[in-house]
Design an enzyme around this catalytic site. Structure first.
Site, PDB file in Angstrom:
ATOM      1  N   CYS B  86       0.836  -1.198   0.000  1.00 42.18           N
ATOM      2  CA  CYS B  86       0.000   0.000   0.000  1.00 42.18           C
ATOM      3  C   CYS B  86       0.877   1.257   0.000  1.00 42.18           C
ATOM      4  O   CYS B  86       1.542   1.529  -0.980  1.00 42.18           O
ATOM      5  CB  CYS B  86      -0.971  -0.055   1.187  1.00 42.18           C
ATOM      6  N   HIS B 203      -3.576  -5.821   0.932  1.00 42.33           N
ATOM      7  CA  HIS B 203      -2.906  -6.074   2.222  1.00 42.33           C
ATOM      8  C   HIS B 203      -2.876  -7.558   2.595  1.00 42.33           C
ATOM      9  O   HIS B 203      -3.758  -8.016   3.332  1.00 42.33           O
ATOM     10  CB  HIS B 203      -3.637  -5.317   3.334  1.00 42.33           C
ATOM     11  N   GLU B 205      -0.957  -8.930   4.717  1.00 40.86           N
ATOM     12  CA  GLU B 205      -0.650  -9.076   6.155  1.00 40.86           C
ATOM     13  C   GLU B 205      -1.911  -9.032   7.000  1.00 40.86           C
ATOM     14  O   GLU B 205      -1.885  -9.412   8.171  1.00 40.86           O
ATOM     15  CB  GLU B 205       0.349  -7.986   6.582  1.00 40.86           C
TER      16      GLU B 205
END
Lengths: 84, 231
Positions: B86, B203, B205
């Site tokens: 990002c 994302h 994660e």
């Protein structure tokens, strides 16, 4: 000396913000407008008194930080400040 | 695996990536503040999501010129794995570690939702635990994720298999309806020519275990571990 830097999107790079401004202007009743492009304007005061050196320095600033050369063009204007 | 997370003022996904890295690798990452000049010797450097320096001037522009990123660039050129998520992706393009630029979303709105992605290249050190063309779901949360590059750059990225993730629709097609932000060629993530620097807007994660709503992001970190073990 004062430098004025204009940073604009390169022709051909889509500018959705410019488009949104254009739509809003039309909604407000402004007629016959088109091609709205949004850019940035940056002023910098410089201690440098030699115009050529000042221009070279601001050019370097534009390449290193003020613009992203992938998507943006820049132009530089220099102005003498009173008493400097 | 030894890893580091670079933390800038207004990074806000640094904890997420730290938790993911510790969970998957078993080792806490070094959290490196942007003002630090020392970056420990690590195998993996993450640039987290967020709004570094308040997105002043351009997203990622200020962070890309910070001293710690100069060190990250040196490590990248030495072959260390560097991963930007990002805002981290924005920093990587601004720093010139990845080509192109991330512009304001075509719809002008901040987008925060799950998107479908196709793994376009499962042969990288970041994606070897995925299947080629696998469709995965990951969240995006960004205002400036509209990937732009000139035609020559796009062609080179496509020809070299550097487009790693592409936004797709419900049918797995890289269509306009599957494109959340106007990115050229529906590009969601790219890798550098050397194959050690990856940037992506979604994302991974945030989705590493079922309790978080899914685990499609986990294979990315497993891939990095695999690559390190087989090196």
């Amino acid at each position: 000396m004062k430098a004025r830097v204009h940073v604009t999107l390169k022709p051909g790079v889509l500018d959705p913000q410019g488009k949104a401004i254009e739509h809003s202007l039309s909604d407000l009743g402004f007629e016959g407008i088109g091609g709205v492009r949004q850019g940035k304007f940056i002023e910098i005061e410089l201690a440098e008194t030699d115009a050529a050196k000042a221009e070279a320095m601001v050019e370097e600033m534009c390449k290193k930080l003020l613009s992203n050369v992938v998507i943006e063009n820049y132009s530089i204007e220099l102005e003498w400040l009173k008493g400097v | 695996m030894k890893s580091a997370v670079i933390v800038f003022p207004a990074s806000n996904c640094d904890r997420d990536i730290a938790v993911a890295l510790e969970k998957i690798t078993g080792t806490k990452p070094h959290m490196v503040w942007h003002g630090d000049s020392d970056l420990p010797q690590v195998d993996f450097i993450a640039l987290p999501g967020g709004f570094s320096y308040g997105d002043y001037l351009r997203s990622g522009a200020m962070a890309a010129r910070s001293p710690i990123v100069a060190e990250v660039m040196r490590r990248a050129s030495a072959g260390v794995s560097v991963f930007g998520i990002c805002n981290g992706f924005q920093v990587l393009t601004e720093a010139g570690l990845l080509p192109g630029a991330l512009m304001r979303n075509a719809g002008l709105k901040f987008i925060c939702r799950d998107v479908k992605l196709r793994v376009e290249n499962a042969g990288t050190r970041f994606t070897n635990a995925y299947a080629q063309d696998q469709i995965i779901t990951l969240p995006v949360a960004h205002h400036d994720g509209n990937y732009f590059a000139d035609e020559g750059t796009l062609k080179a990225l496509e020809d070299n298999g550097q487009v790693v993730f592409r936004y797709v629709d419900e049918n797995g097609e890289a269509s306009e309806t599957g494109n959340p932000n106007g990115s050229q060629h529906n590009i969601a993530g790219i890798i550098n020519a050397n194959g050690n620097v990856l940037g992506m807007m979604p994302h991974p994660e945030r989705l590493i275990e079922a309790e978080l709503g899914g685990s499609d992001g986990r294979a990315l970190f497993d891939s990095v571990l695999n690559a390190l073990e087989s090196a």
